[in-house]
Design a protein around this motif. Structure first.
Motif, PDB file in Angstrom:
ATOM      1  N   VAL A  78      -4.267   5.125  -4.231  1.00  0.00           N
ATOM      2  CA  VAL A  78      -3.852   5.717  -5.505  1.00  0.00           C
ATOM      3  C   VAL A  78      -4.654   6.987  -5.796  1.00  0.00           C
ATOM      4  N   LEU A  79      -5.946   6.943  -5.561  1.00  0.00           N
ATOM      5  CA  LEU A  79      -6.801   8.072  -5.918  1.00  0.00           C
ATOM      6  C   LEU A  79      -6.694   9.260  -4.963  1.00  0.00           C
ATOM      7  N   PHE A 103      -3.980  -4.353 -10.138  1.00  0.00           N
ATOM      8  CA  PHE A 103      -4.957  -5.430 -10.319  1.00  0.00           C
ATOM      9  C   PHE A 103      -4.315  -6.653 -10.987  1.00  0.00           C
ATOM     10  N   ASN A 149      -6.011  -0.495  -1.911  1.00  0.00           N
ATOM     11  CA  ASN A 149      -5.048   0.255  -2.719  1.00  0.00           C
ATOM     12  C   ASN A 149      -5.638   1.278  -3.676  1.00  0.00           C
ATOM     13  N   VAL A 150      -6.855   1.066  -4.158  1.00  0.00           N
ATOM     14  CA  VAL A 150      -7.446   2.059  -5.067  1.00  0.00           C
ATOM     15  C   VAL A 150      -7.602   3.414  -4.364  1.00  0.00           C
ATOM     16  N   ILE A 166      -3.748   1.613 -11.171  1.00  0.00           N
ATOM     17  CA  ILE A 166      -4.773   0.711 -10.645  1.00  0.00           C
ATOM     18  C   ILE A 166      -4.809  -0.583 -11.457  1.00  0.00           C
ATOM     19  N   PRO A 220      -3.640   7.645 -12.307  1.00  0.00           N
ATOM     20  CA  PRO A 220      -4.289   6.601 -11.516  1.00  0.00           C
ATOM     21  C   PRO A 220      -4.721   5.357 -12.298  1.00  0.00           C
ATOM     22  N   GLN A 223       0.839  -1.191   0.000  1.00  0.00           N
ATOM     23  CA  GLN A 223       0.000   0.000   0.000  1.00  0.00           C
ATOM     24  C   GLN A 223       0.881   1.251   0.000  1.00  0.00           C
ATOM     25  N   MET A 279      -7.582  -4.461  -3.841  1.00  0.00           N
ATOM     26  CA  MET A 279      -8.092  -3.300  -4.556  1.00  0.00           C
ATOM     27  C   MET A 279      -8.830  -2.344  -3.607  1.00  0.00           C
TER      28      MET A 279
END
Length: 191
Positions: A151-152, A42, A147-148, A38, A34, A21, A144
């Protein structure tokens, strides 16, 4: 369905504050793109966790039910302890290849996940449950989920997450799984 939900919850919690992370934060800050990050996370997670689940299924076949119960129970207890140890990204981990955003993310994430607690958890979950596809889907979704947002939203959310509490919850879940497995809760699964 149990395998999917348990895998999703465990990995989502275990990933908070994990080195992968932290790598997601680093990639987001460095590249500021992003979508390819992402997608790279994935694909790397799917490949890594499919491999880990295959190892877990093989270990489950090779060991007898009573040995497997002890290995899994003790593994989950070890994961409980490991969940309480904070991760950090070393400078060596932060040295990213220059292959484009997607490939850099895919390679960096795949390698960082090798031997990581979420990969080890995937091995243990695949050995525990017979629904390997559900385990891989759940662990990938858990990655996800963690971690999404990293990232965002990056630093805006990093400082608002009580890592100690999240790690404590993950440790309690791993401990519960370990104790339940050692006490024979997996008997319906052949353990």
């Amino acid at each position: 369905m149990d395998a999917f939900l348990v895998a999703t919850g465990i990995v989502a919690l275990a990933e908070i504050g994990d080195k992968t992370q932290l790598l997601a934060f680093l990639l987001a800050a460095r590249f500021r793109r992003p979508l390819p990050i992402i997608l790279g996370i994935f694909v790397a997670t799917l490949l890594n966790h499919a491999f880990a689940a295959a190892v877990g299924a093989l270990v489950s076949e090779l060991l007898g039910p009573s040995v497997m119960r002890w290995v899994l129970g003790l593994s989950f207890l070890a994961m409980a302890i490991w969940a309480l140890i904070p991760d950090h990204v070393d400078e060596a981990d932060a040295a990213l290849p220059k292959l484009g955003v997607f490939m850099t993310t895919l390679l960096a994430f795949f390698l960082a996940e090798m031997g990581d607690k979420t990969q080890v958890a995937t091995v243990a979950l695949a050995a525990r449950y017979t629904e390997i596809a559900a385990v891989v889907a759940g662990t990938t979704l858990g990655m996800m989920i963690a971690n999404v947002p990293a990232v965002l939203f990056g630093e805006r959310i990093a400082n608002k997450i009580p890592l100690g509490l999240v790690h404590g919850i993950a440790a309690v879940i791993f401990m519960g799984l370990g104790m339940a497995t050692l006490m024979g809760a997996g008997n319906g699964y052949g353990f």
